[in-house]
Design a protein around this motif. Structure first.
Motif, PDB file in Angstrom:
ATOM      1  N   CYS A   1      -3.583 -10.400  -2.924  1.00 15.47           N
ATOM      2  CA  CYS A   1      -2.297  -9.753  -3.202  1.00 15.47           C
ATOM      3  C   CYS A   1      -2.334  -9.031  -4.548  1.00 15.47           C
ATOM      4  O   CYS A   1      -1.774  -7.936  -4.696  1.00 15.47           O
ATOM      5  N   SER A   2      -2.997  -9.645  -5.524  1.00 10.23           N
ATOM      6  CA  SER A   2      -3.072  -9.049  -6.864  1.00 10.23           C
ATOM      7  C   SER A   2      -3.955  -7.810  -6.880  1.00 10.23           C
ATOM      8  O   SER A   2      -3.636  -6.821  -7.552  1.00 10.23           O
ATOM      9  N   VAL A   3      -5.081  -7.854  -6.154  1.00 11.29           N
ATOM     10  CA  VAL A   3      -5.940  -6.670  -6.049  1.00 11.29           C
ATOM     11  C   VAL A   3      -5.162  -5.531  -5.402  1.00 11.29           C
ATOM     12  O   VAL A   3      -5.180  -4.390  -5.883  1.00 11.29           O
ATOM     13  N   PHE A   4      -4.451  -5.854  -4.314  1.00 12.49           N
ATOM     14  CA  PHE A   4      -3.619  -4.851  -3.644  1.00 12.49           C
ATOM     15  C   PHE A   4      -2.537  -4.345  -4.589  1.00 12.49           C
ATOM     16  O   PHE A   4      -2.238  -3.151  -4.636  1.00 12.49           O
ATOM     17  N   GLY A   5      -1.951  -5.271  -5.369  1.00 14.11           N
ATOM     18  CA  GLY A   5      -0.935  -4.891  -6.350  1.00 14.11           C
ATOM     19  C   GLY A   5      -1.488  -3.946  -7.394  1.00 14.11           C
ATOM     20  O   GLY A   5      -0.808  -3.008  -7.830  1.00 14.11           O
ATOM     21  N   GLY A   6      -2.736  -4.172  -7.815  1.00 12.86           N
ATOM     22  CA  GLY A   6      -3.385  -3.282  -8.772  1.00 12.86           C
ATOM     23  C   GLY A   6      -3.579  -1.886  -8.199  1.00 12.86           C
ATOM     24  O   GLY A   6      -3.409  -0.880  -8.892  1.00 12.86           O
ATOM     25  N   ILE A   7      -3.943  -1.814  -6.912  1.00  6.27           N
ATOM     26  CA  ILE A   7      -4.123  -0.522  -6.246  1.00  6.27           C
ATOM     27  C   ILE A   7      -2.785   0.212  -6.139  1.00  6.27           C
ATOM     28  O   ILE A   7      -2.697   1.418  -6.409  1.00  6.27           O
ATOM     29  N   VAL A   8      -1.724  -0.530  -5.765  1.00  5.84           N
ATOM     30  CA  VAL A   8      -0.384   0.059  -5.667  1.00  5.84           C
ATOM     31  C   VAL A   8       0.082   0.545  -7.034  1.00  5.84           C
ATOM     32  O   VAL A   8       0.681   1.624  -7.151  1.00  5.84           O
ATOM     33  N   MET A   9      -0.202  -0.245  -8.088  1.00  3.53           N
ATOM     34  CA  MET A   9       0.151   0.146  -9.454  1.00  3.53           C
ATOM     35  C   MET A   9      -0.503   1.478  -9.814  1.00  3.53           C
ATOM     36  O   MET A   9       0.139   2.367 -10.390  1.00  3.53           O
TER      37      MET A   9
ATOM     38  N   LEU B   1      -3.981 -11.178 -13.514  1.00  4.63           N
ATOM     39  CA  LEU B   1      -4.355 -10.049 -14.379  1.00  4.63           C
ATOM     40  C   LEU B   1      -5.745  -9.527 -14.027  1.00  4.63           C
ATOM     41  O   LEU B   1      -5.945  -8.316 -13.889  1.00  4.63           O
ATOM     42  N   LEU B   2      -6.703 -10.441 -13.874  1.00  2.82           N
ATOM     43  CA  LEU B   2      -8.076 -10.034 -13.574  1.00  2.82           C
ATOM     44  C   LEU B   2      -8.162  -9.356 -12.211  1.00  2.82           C
ATOM     45  O   LEU B   2      -8.870  -8.349 -12.058  1.00  2.82           O
ATOM     46  N   ALA B   3      -7.455  -9.897 -11.224  1.00  4.83           N
ATOM     47  CA  ALA B   3      -7.495  -9.320  -9.881  1.00  4.83           C
ATOM     48  C   ALA B   3      -6.842  -7.939  -9.853  1.00  4.83           C
ATOM     49  O   ALA B   3      -7.316  -7.028  -9.163  1.00  4.83           O
ATOM     50  N   MET B   4      -5.752  -7.769 -10.599  1.00  4.49           N
ATOM     51  CA  MET B   4      -5.111  -6.450 -10.660  1.00  4.49           C
ATOM     52  C   MET B   4      -6.032  -5.435 -11.324  1.00  4.49           C
ATOM     53  O   MET B   4      -6.053  -4.250 -10.946  1.00  4.49           O
ATOM     54  N   SER B   5      -6.807  -5.881 -12.303  1.00  4.91           N
ATOM     55  CA  SER B   5      -7.772  -4.985 -12.950  1.00  4.91           C
ATOM     56  C   SER B   5      -8.883  -4.607 -11.982  1.00  4.91           C
ATOM     57  O   SER B   5      -9.384  -3.475 -12.015  1.00  4.91           O
ATOM     58  N   ILE B   6      -9.269  -5.546 -11.108  1.00  9.20           N
ATOM     59  CA  ILE B   6     -10.245  -5.209 -10.067  1.00  9.20           C
ATOM     60  C   ILE B   6      -9.665  -4.116  -9.172  1.00  9.20           C
ATOM     61  O   ILE B   6     -10.361  -3.178  -8.780  1.00  9.20           O
ATOM     62  N   GLY B   7      -8.361  -4.239  -8.864  1.00  6.46           N
ATOM     63  CA  GLY B   7      -7.689  -3.217  -8.069  1.00  6.46           C
ATOM     64  C   GLY B   7      -7.757  -1.860  -8.734  1.00  6.46           C
ATOM     65  O   GLY B   7      -7.975  -0.824  -8.074  1.00  6.46           O
ATOM     66  N   TYR B   8      -7.588  -1.842 -10.067  1.00  6.93           N
ATOM     67  CA  TYR B   8      -7.686  -0.574 -10.806  1.00  6.93           C
ATOM     68  C   TYR B   8      -9.103  -0.004 -10.730  1.00  6.93           C
ATOM     69  O   TYR B   8      -9.294   1.182 -10.393  1.00  6.93           O
ATOM     70  N   PHE B   9     -10.102  -0.836 -11.067  1.00  8.10           N
ATOM     71  CA  PHE B   9     -11.484  -0.341 -11.077  1.00  8.10           C
ATOM     72  C   PHE B   9     -11.911   0.117  -9.682  1.00  8.10           C
ATOM     73  O   PHE B   9     -12.654   1.096  -9.538  1.00  8.10           O
ATOM     74  N   LEU B  10     -11.434  -0.584  -8.657  1.00  7.42           N
ATOM     75  CA  LEU B  10     -11.744  -0.193  -7.280  1.00  7.42           C
ATOM     76  C   LEU B  10     -11.122   1.165  -6.957  1.00  7.42           C
ATOM     77  O   LEU B  10     -11.769   2.026  -6.349  1.00  7.42           O
ATOM     78  N   SER B  11      -9.871   1.365  -7.381  1.00 11.97           N
ATOM     79  CA  SER B  11      -9.180   2.636  -7.144  1.00 11.97           C
ATOM     80  C   SER B  11      -9.884   3.782  -7.865  1.00 11.97           C
ATOM     81  O   SER B  11     -10.137   4.849  -7.290  1.00 11.97           O
ATOM     82  N   ASP B  12     -10.184   3.555  -9.141  1.00 15.55           N
ATOM     83  CA  ASP B  12     -10.810   4.602  -9.950  1.00 15.55           C
ATOM     84  C   ASP B  12     -12.218   4.905  -9.450  1.00 15.55           C
ATOM     85  O   ASP B  12     -12.624   6.076  -9.376  1.00 15.55           O
TER      86      ASP B  12
END
Length: 270
Positions: free
Chosen positions: A24-32, A109-120
């Motif tokens: 959910c946090s990784v997905f949240g990072g991507i949505v962010m 926090l770490l999982a949301m950052s993974i979402g960011y790095f995955l998106s970028d």
């Protein structure tokens, strides 16, 4: 080297409820990232009148840098909170080894950052080499590997936060690009941002890494208890990132000298 196997450590930490939280946090990072990307596209024409005249590739990179700036601020504030405000890593606050401390909020926090790095990383690969070359692929790949291992095992999250805080330099890098595209390379703001980027990089990506390695050395009895793959990643990934940071710092220093010299030249002619 270790009392327990890596699979045992991961199995204990990667409980079903934690796995759901992470996904959910990784997905949240991507949505962010998607939200920040779209908001950047909406507000940019209001701030910079020439935005609509930019080429398609420039508009894409402009918005991409918008969500990278948002994540950098988000990640740096989160890292500062857990390192300085929270007592999670206070060596006198609990008996759990520093190397083994984690929390659900930190995992988020770490999982949301993974979402960011995955998106970028996805955007970098999709538009390669428009948004960055091989060094960005390597940087993002290593970052995701380190974040993923820390998340799965619940170990070395203290050190991950130190590295995550280095993202605080990203807004300076992005503002430099924005000012360049906007034709403001001769402005006072461009020079001031260059100085800020130099100082920020020196503190966050050079001096802080010296502390990182010093802390690892003085706590090596704990470092040796990290599961095998995490242990060797801790010994190899940070030095690789440090070398990349030093190389970028060299380029930043040369660019700052060039900018200041050029600025002085304009001042003398005026």
């Amino acid at each position: 080297m270790e009392a327990r196997s890596g699979l045992s450590i991961i199995a204990d930490h990667a409980t079903p409820s934690n796995q759901i939280l992470w996904l959910c946090s990784v997905f949240g990072g991507i949505v962010m990232c998607k939200f920040a990307y779209e908001v950047t596209g909406v507000i940019s024409p209001l701030i910079f009148k020439g935005f609509n005249k930019l080429e398609k590739a420039q508009k894409l990179e402009w918005k991409n840098r918008g969500f990278s700036t948002f994540h950098a601020i988000f990640a740096a504030i989160g890292a500062l909170y857990f390192l300085l405000v929270s007592d999670l890593f206070d060596e006198n606050s609990q008996q759990v080894l520093l190397i083994n401390r984690s929390s659900r909020s930190l995992d988020t926090l770490l999982a949301m950052s993974i979402g960011y790095f995955l998106s970028d990383l996805t955007m970098i690969i999709w538009t390669y080499p428009t948004l960055g070359g091989i060094e960005y692929l390597l940087h993002h790949g290593l970052s995701m590997l380190a974040l993923g291992q820390a998340l799965l095992s619940g170990q070395v999250q203290f050190y991950i936060l130190i590295v995550l805080f280095t993202e605080i330099t990203t807004p300076f890098v992005n503002l430099r690009w924005y000012l360049d595209v906007a034709g403001k390379k001769n402005s006072t703001l461009y020079v001031m941002n260059g100085v800020g980027m130099f100082v920020g990089w020196l503190v966050a990506r050079v001096i802080l890494f010296v502390f990182f390695f010093y802390h690892m050395f003085t706590h090596f009895d704990q470092v040796k208890q990290v599961y095998t793959m995490g242990y060797y990643s801790l010994l190899t990934i940070p030095p690789a990132l440090a070398v990349m940071n030093l190389n970028w710092f060299r380029k930043i220093a040369k660019g700052l000298i060039k900018t200041i010299t050029k600025s002085k030249g304009h001042s003398h002619r005026n």
